[in-house]
Design an enzyme around this catalytic site. Structure first.
Site, PDB file in Angstrom:
ATOM      1  N   ARG A   1     -12.901  -9.754  22.953  1.00 43.70           N
ATOM      2  CA  ARG A   1     -12.763  -9.975  21.502  1.00 43.70           C
ATOM      3  C   ARG A   1     -11.278  -9.982  21.139  1.00 43.70           C
ATOM      4  NH1 ARG A   1     -16.924  -8.714  18.054  1.00 43.70           N
ATOM      5  NH2 ARG A   1     -15.552  -9.679  16.517  1.00 43.70           N
TER       6      ARG A   1
ATOM      7  N   GLN B   1     -17.246 -13.677  18.010  1.00 44.22           N
ATOM      8  CA  GLN B   1     -17.927 -13.108  19.171  1.00 44.22           C
ATOM      9  C   GLN B   1     -18.171 -14.182  20.230  1.00 44.22           C
ATOM     10  OE1 GLN B   1     -19.110  -9.690  19.641  1.00 44.22           O
ATOM     11  NE2 GLN B   1     -19.216 -10.505  21.702  1.00 44.22           N
TER      12      GLN B   1
HETATM   13  N1   CP Z   1     -19.998  -7.167  18.378  1.00 43.91           N
HETATM   14  C1   CP Z   1     -19.509  -6.741  17.201  1.00 43.91           C
HETATM   15  O1   CP Z   1     -19.138  -7.551  16.309  1.00 43.91           O
HETATM   16  O2   CP Z   1     -19.420  -5.398  17.079  1.00 43.91           O
HETATM   17  P1   CP Z   1     -19.028  -4.561  15.776  1.00 43.91           P
HETATM   18  O3   CP Z   1     -20.178  -4.691  14.803  1.00 43.91           O
HETATM   19  O4   CP Z   1     -18.836  -3.155  16.253  1.00 43.91           O
HETATM   20  O5   CP Z   1     -17.777  -5.141  15.185  1.00 43.91           O
END
Ligand code: CP
Ligand code: NVA
Length: 306
Positions: A292, A131
């Protein structure tokens, strides 16, 4: 030696920059690189729920010419029934890399110690380094640089995102401010690791209890859910403690007028951030979510070349 990406400081500043540069190139030419042609398979394992991570790894691996094998631990032998180490030795003979979202960081460390293919942390209780690559890419796109910028995180200071902001932000030479109540402080060892990195990069790390002081004059404002996965039963206590750290329009007004707002999502609208801010002109959350894909493709390309 096989390189892994288990925490943000597994990358030096030069390596982090190289991956962000590569992400920018890959974003501009989405299907131009096929290092997984064959096709080779990448295992993507989930012990916890996910939307963005699941989709961006699946799409990214396919874009790179490979096949994503999405595994839920609920219907695999991993997780109580078989060790991470034994699982790694089975997978490494068939896949090009292993991506894993799990609870304790120690599982990832065990997995990486016993495999010859790269292991990538897709979120643990301690860190969310993929992230952060997307967040840094987004900040760089909107601000043109990273080193010297000031970022303030408001909310749960013991959160995996905070630990990753500390390490990745310090690595990038940013000034990272964390504002949180005394009962939700970051892990002291990680603060000290980030401090040591910041000394080398010209960045800094500061912990505040006063959100108004932390957010004053910053370039980037970030927050995350007050109730991370696994903490659902603590919701009432967390809301009571963390409410003063909510990012609303008054809080954003204390940052620089051209400050941007980031959130890794999913957001609990009305709690850590108001709808007005997350949907407002300073919010770059959709770019962040898209990034991402590009950042993780760059990470995979880079790790497979080491
Ligand atoms: N930000 C993120 O990692 O989202 P998810 O939990 O949907 O993968
Ligand atoms: N801190 C959050 C991040 C979700 C992407 C959690 O761990 O649930």
């Amino acid at each position: 030696m096989t390189r892994h990406f288990l925490r943000d400081d597994d990358l030096t500043q030069a390596e982090q920059t190289a991956i962000l540069d590569l992400a920018e190139q890959i974003k501009a030419d989405r299907w131009g690189r096929k290092p997984l042609a064959g096709p080779q398979t990448v295992a993507v394992i989930f012990d916890k729920s996910s939307t963005r991570t699941r989709v961006s790894f699946a799409v990214g691996i396919a874009d790179l010419g490979g096949v994503p094998l999405i595994i839920s631990t609920a219907n695999s032998q991993l997780g109580g029934k078989e060790t991470a180490s034994d699982t790694a030795r089975v997978l490494e003979r068939q896949v090009a890399a292993i991506v894993w979202r799990t609870y304790a960081q120690s599982g990832l460390v065990e997995m990486a110690a016993d495999t010859t293919v790269p292991v990538i942390n897709a979120l643990s209780d301690e860190f969310h380094p993929c992230q952060l690559l997307a967040d840094l890419l987004t900040i760089r796109e909107h601000k043109g640089t990273l080193a010297g910028l000031t970022l303030a995180f408001l909310g749960d200071g013991a959160d995996n995102m905070v630990h990753s902001y500390l390490l990745a932000g310090a690595t990038a030479g940013m000034h990272v401010r964390i504002a949180c109540p005394a009962d939700y402080m970051p892990d002291e060892r990680i603060v000290s690791d980030a401090d040591a990195i910041a000394v080398q990069t010209g960045g800094s790390v500061t912990i505040y209890t006063d959100p108004l002081e932390a957010v004053a004059g910053v370039d980037v404002v970030v927050t995350d859910t007050w109730v991370s996965m696994g903490k659902e039963e603590e919701k009432a206590a967390r809301v009571a403690s963390l409410s003063p750290y909510k990012v609303d329009a008054d809080m954003m007004a204390l940052a620089k007028p051209d400050a941007i707002f980031l959130h890794c999502l999913p957001a609990d609208r009305g709690y850590e951030v108001t709808g007005e801010v997350i949907d407002g002109p300073q919010s770059v959350i959709w770019d962040e979510a898209e990034n991402r894909l590009h950042a993780q493709k760059a990470l995979l390309v880079w790790l497979l070349e080491q």
